[in-house]
Structure formats: C-alpha cells, structure tokens
Design an enzyme around this catalytic site. Structure first.
Site, mmCIF file in Angstrom:
data_model
loop_
_atom_site.group_PDB
_atom_site.id
_atom_site.type_symbol
_atom_site.label_atom_id
_atom_site.label_comp_id
_atom_site.label_asym_id
_atom_site.label_seq_id
_atom_site.Cartn_x
_atom_site.Cartn_y
_atom_site.Cartn_z
ATOM 1 N N GLY A 161 -13.790 -9.532 10.690
ATOM 2 C CA GLY A 161 -14.444 -10.929 11.238
ATOM 3 C C GLY A 161 -16.031 -10.627 11.744
ATOM 4 O O GLY A 161 -16.767 -11.770 11.331
ATOM 5 N N ARG B 201 0.819 8.728 3.166
ATOM 6 C CA ARG B 201 1.525 8.708 4.504
ATOM 7 C C ARG B 201 2.982 8.280 4.468
ATOM 8 O O ARG B 201 3.743 8.692 5.255
ATOM 9 C CB ARG B 201 0.842 7.335 5.214
ATOM 10 C CG ARG B 201 -0.813 7.878 5.648
ATOM 11 C CD ARG B 201 -1.233 6.430 6.291
ATOM 12 N NE ARG B 201 -3.002 6.877 6.764
ATOM 13 C CZ ARG B 201 -3.485 6.318 7.121
ATOM 14 N NH1 ARG B 201 -3.273 4.868 7.369
ATOM 15 N NH2 ARG B 201 -4.803 6.737 7.634
ATOM 16 N N ARG C 275 -1.142 1.626 1.389
ATOM 17 C CA ARG C 275 -2.351 1.865 1.514
ATOM 18 C C ARG C 275 -2.862 3.291 1.641
ATOM 19 O O ARG C 275 -2.479 4.230 2.184
ATOM 20 C CB ARG C 275 -2.975 1.354 2.899
ATOM 21 C CG ARG C 275 -4.583 1.552 3.249
ATOM 22 C CD ARG C 275 -4.951 0.647 4.354
ATOM 23 N NE ARG C 275 -4.381 1.424 5.562
ATOM 24 C CZ ARG C 275 -5.072 2.275 6.386
ATOM 25 N NH1 ARG C 275 -5.894 2.985 5.806
ATOM 26 N NH2 ARG C 275 -4.235 2.743 7.363
ATOM 27 N N LEU D 147 -10.712 0.458 6.716
ATOM 28 C CA LEU D 147 -12.161 0.126 7.074
ATOM 29 C C LEU D 147 -12.999 -0.424 5.861
ATOM 30 O O LEU D 147 -13.886 -1.199 6.116
ATOM 31 C CB LEU D 147 -12.689 1.340 8.038
ATOM 32 C CG LEU D 147 -12.110 1.708 9.323
ATOM 33 C CD1 LEU D 147 -12.948 2.505 9.896
ATOM 34 C CD2 LEU D 147 -11.871 0.371 10.095
#
Length: 548
Positions: A14, A267, A361, A367
């Site tokens: 944002g 992960r 992911r 990020l």
C-alpha cells in the site's frame, strides 16, 4: 472527501502504491484500518529476495526457476519474470528512500540464503527487515504529502457501471459512515491467516476483510485453499521465528535431540515434518546454541530479545520450543498484473492472487512481491486517474451500510463474539490446517455455516459509538466467516495434495489439477466454484520452464 487516488492498506504494498501514485498536483489518500505502524509487513523479519545485478541473467533465471518450482506448477511465468527482473531496481529505490540494508565488508548489500534455495539472494536488515522498510516508506509518504486516514474501516466498494467510484468506510473514532470518492482505488489490505486466531503469526484482526468486500462486489477469488503454515512459531506465543534463524545455521531437533528434516527445505515440507513429529508425541525445538552470542545478537537481535523477554529463554544457551502456525495466504483476489475485473480498481500485496506464488510461496518473496506490485499498482492507478472524472456514488449502498451498523448497535445479544472468534480459529487450524481430509472439511464447513448464521444475531453490548471495539470485532468476524467458507470449499474441491494444500485422503499431486480454482459468491452464503482452464500460451510457458 474527494481524492484522485485512494489506497487501502498501510503495509509495504500500500505504501509503495501511494508513493508511486503521488504527484505534485494530485491528491492521494492512504486508508489504514488501525495505526500506520501496524501491518503484517512490519512484522516480516527475514528479508527480501533480489538478484542485485540486473545484468546477471543466470542469477535472475535461477530466481525465476526457484519461484516457479515453489509454486508447484501454478505460477505464472509472466508475473514471476516481471517480479524477478524488477527486483534490483526496487532495492535501489528502497535504498534511495533510506532503507538501511545490512552491508558486507566491501560495503555492498549483504545477502543470505532462505528456505527453498541454497543461493544467497535475500537482502536483510538484521531480523527486522519488514519493519525497517515500512518505516522508511511511511517517512517518504509523509514527505510527499500523502494524506493518512488512520483507524478507518472499509465496509464496501462504491461502483458505478463496472467502474470504481470510491470506498464506503467506517470512521472508528465515532462510528460514522463516510464515503471517500476516488478516480482510482488500490486495495492492499493483506491476507487472511489471522482467521486462524491462536494459531497464527498474524494479528487477530487480519481476517481478510477486503477479500470479503471484493466478494460482495462480485469479484473473483482464486487459490483460496493455499495458505502457508510457517514451520517455526514460538510455541507459547505464536511469535514468528524468522527463517533467517535457519538460514544462519539453526537446527530443528525433536525431544530426542535428533535432526529430522532439511532446515532449508520449503516451508510446506518442514511444517508437515514438524507436525508428524508432534503426532508421534515429540516436542520440536530450534537449536541455535552452536552459534556464537555475537552472531545471534548481530544477525537475530529481535528474536533474541523476544525469546528472552516473552518466555525467559536465552536462545544462545537454551532450546526454543516451536510449532507450525498459519502465516501467509497465497490465495486472494484474481488479478492480471494488479488490474482487477473492475475498471480503475487495482489490487496488490498479499490479498492479490497474481499467480506469483501459486501453490506455495518461496521464502523471501513476500516483501519483494509487495514492493514490486505495490509500485506497479500505484503507477497504473495514477495513469488511470489522469484525465478522468469521478464516477457517481450510489447512495443506496451507503444507506444499506448505515442501516446494518445501526442494527448492530440497537439489538441485544447474549453471545460472546470473542469466544466465537477463538472457536473459529481453532476449528480452522484443526480441520483446515496443514493436513486436511474430506471429513475434516465437511465438519469445518458445517461449523462455519452455523457460526455465520449466528454472527447476524450479534450486537454491541456497549452502545457507545466512540471507539467501539465490539462493533469492529463483529464486522471482522462476519468477514472472516465469509472468507472461511471460500477457503473450505476450495480445499474440498482440490482432491489432491499440492504445495501448501495437503489432503491425507488424496496424497498424490494430480496432473489434471494443475489449474486454479476460482470462487465467486453470487448471493450471500452461496458460492460458485470452477477451475480456471489454462490457455495454450500458459501451458506452453509451463512446459518450457519445467524442462529448464
């Protein structure tokens, strides 16, 4: 309250969008649900992936391949390639904004490895990367004159003839309904892992509010079954033990002091391995005792401080008990390079399903995605707003929201909505968690359907309209339940195991399921699900990348 561009969400995506959309002459507003310093971005600790040399074609291609491999066949090469190629430029831009990346002895930006890759491509600031980037972006946004509308809760979108007109919002300080009119709007409101309350690294108010808003606006959700469970949260507090702890050489061991998994695997595999250990009656720990205190305090200062202050564990000399926790949502609103199905509405960050992450992911990419696609969304929103007039607002929609808020205030209730939120989180983690079955998903769906019906009989016990936290909790619960249904239905439809979605009754990955599941809510409580068929070019790109 009229603006050229409105951005909803105060995280990295944002903030980047707002900064890119701002010119010397236009008006840009950034709406945040809470205060400007609270976001999932600010809590992201590990780092941001980037091949820093834009001429390093081999390194960029390896980043593309690692990202696609992690997506388990559901990544889009177009968006992945764009992100990886933009990485060096956005790192340079962040540096120009004052982000103090760690430097090596030569004065260059230091990089370390993350799970899913043995390559040192992750830039970092100790173990507080997200916080440092967020603070630099907030400072930059303020310097540019962006208007921050804090503690403002978005209820619905204002749409006119399939074009965005603005957002309908609740001002939390006095529970007043306000309309913010914008020529273009960017949604960057984060993911939905906070639905798993008590079992998540996310704060409890990260409940997928804007995904529910988009469902009500007729938009399509995609990949909702794919939610990443981070393998290492502190067992007592859910605080994220950054992947950097394993990147710096930390071991995962069980009660027998045995290592049982490759600590730098993806992960999903590590989280599943930890759960299997727990099901065998083993406790699981991260062991950093072989690292020097100097290394820990230099590379992992936040983790060292939190472990010591929260639970009294000195990680330089003691084992830290961990568990898997809901962390990141790969699913979200269907977009094409940030463009939504509504003209003038752009979506980015964790709430966007742009097919970068697909079924799972790659660590260090969140990020990066937020930065790259936040930048792109802001650029597109600015371009769209030029030479445009504001669309008219349908005030019947505003009246509906005013009526709904009044009903929540005026009625009486005997139910404890906080207990319902906790119960929802536990039910989702148990039955729609790391391992799923047809029976567990049916059980979860029936329970969530019951809770959703109950949620419409909830009312504020405190009738004071000033900063009423009960009102927001009820609205968040309703949105969380709406999004939960979408998650469960998508997980039920995907009868295979792929990436972060593991079906114990369908343990194999199936070729025919190498496609996305789309979810629409055509009427309140009634969803339509279908597979998105890949076009020929997508299939060809995937074939090429799989042969590399």
């Amino acid at each position: 309250m009229i603006y050229d561009v409105i951005v909803v969400g105060g995280g990295i995506a944002g903030l980047m969008a707002a900064i890119e959309a701002k010119t010397q002459t236009n008006k840009v507003a950034l709406i945040t649900k809470g205060n400007i310093f609270k976001s999932n971005s600010a809590m992201a600790s590990g780092g941001i992936n980037a091949v820093l040399d834009s001429e390093d074609k081999e390194g960029i291609q390896a980043h593309i391949q690692d990202t696609f491999k992690s997506s388990k066949g559901l990544g889009n090469i177009k968006t992945i390639t764009y992100m990886c190629k933009q990485a060096s430029d956005v790192i340079s831009k962040l540096v120009s904004y004052g982000v103090p990346f760690q430097r090596n002895e030569s004065g260059n930006i230091a990089q370390r490895s993350f799970g899913g890759s043995g390559i040192n491509r992750t830039c970092y600031i100790e173990d507080k990367t997200g916080s440092a980037i967020t603070q630099a972006l907030i400072k930059k946004a303020k310097e540019l004159g962006i208007k921050f509308l804090v503690n403002t809760y978005v209820l619905n979108l204002a749409i006119h003839e399939k074009k965005i007109a603005g957002v309908i919002s609740l001002r939390r300080i006095d529970s007043t309904i306000l309309v913010y009119q914008g020529k273009s709007v960017v949604l960057a409101g984060g993911g939905y892992a906070g639905i798993y309350r008590g079992n998540s690294t996310n704060a409890q108010d990260y409940t997928g509010d804007l995904l529910a808003v988009c469902l009500r606006a007729g938009l399509t959700l995609k990949d909702m079954e794919f939610l990443q469970f981070h393998p290492t949260g502190i067992s007592k507090t859910n605080y994220l033990v950054t992947e950097a702890a394993r990147g710096e050489g930390g071991y995962l061991i069980n009660s027998n002091r045995e290592r049982f998994v490759n600590e730098l695997d993806t992960r999903d595999k590590i989280a599943k391995a930890i759960l299997e250990q727990q099901n065998l009656g083993q406790e699981v720990f991260i062991d950093l005792r072989h690292l020097s205190l100097e290394t820990i305090q230099k590379k992992l200062p936040s983790l060292y401080s939190v472990a010591l202050n929260q639970i009294g564990i000195d990680i330089s000399s003691e084992l830290l008990k961990i568990k898997p926790v809901a962390h990141y949502s790969m699913g979200g609103v269907h977009t094409d390079m940030t463009q939504s199905e509504i003209k003038g509405l752009f979506i980015c960050g964790e709430m966007a399903a742009n097919e970068v992450h697909g079924g799972n992911r790659l660590g260090g990419n969140s990020l990066l995605e937020a930065t790259v696609f936040g930048e792109l969304a802001g650029q597109k929103a600015l371009e769209y707003s030029k030479n445009k007039t504001h669309e008219q607002i349908d005030y019947n929609l505003v009246i509906n929201d005013i009526t709904n808020i009044d009903k929540i205030f005026t009625g009486e209730t005997s139910k404890n909505f906080n207990a319902i939120r906790i119960s929802l989180g536990n039910a989702m983690f148990k039955d729609v968690g790391i391992i799923r079955t047809k029976d567990s998903l049916i059980r979860a769906f029936d329970y969530i359907k019951y809770l959703r019906n109950q949620s419409y009989s909830l009312h504020c016990i405190n009738k004071e309209k000033k900063n009423n936290v009960e009102l927001i909790s009820i609205l968040e619960l309703r949105n969380a339940l709406e999004v939960s249904e979408a998650i469960i239905l998508a997980a039920k439809k995907r009868k295979e195991s792929r990436g972060a979605h593991h079906r114990e009754d369908y343990p194999q990955t199936k070729k025919e399921y190498s496609k996305h599941i789309l979810v629409r809510e055509f009427q309140k409580g009634f969803f339509k699900l279908e597979f998105e068929e890949n076009d020929f070019l997508t299939r060809l790109r995937n074939l090429i990348i799989n042969r590399m």
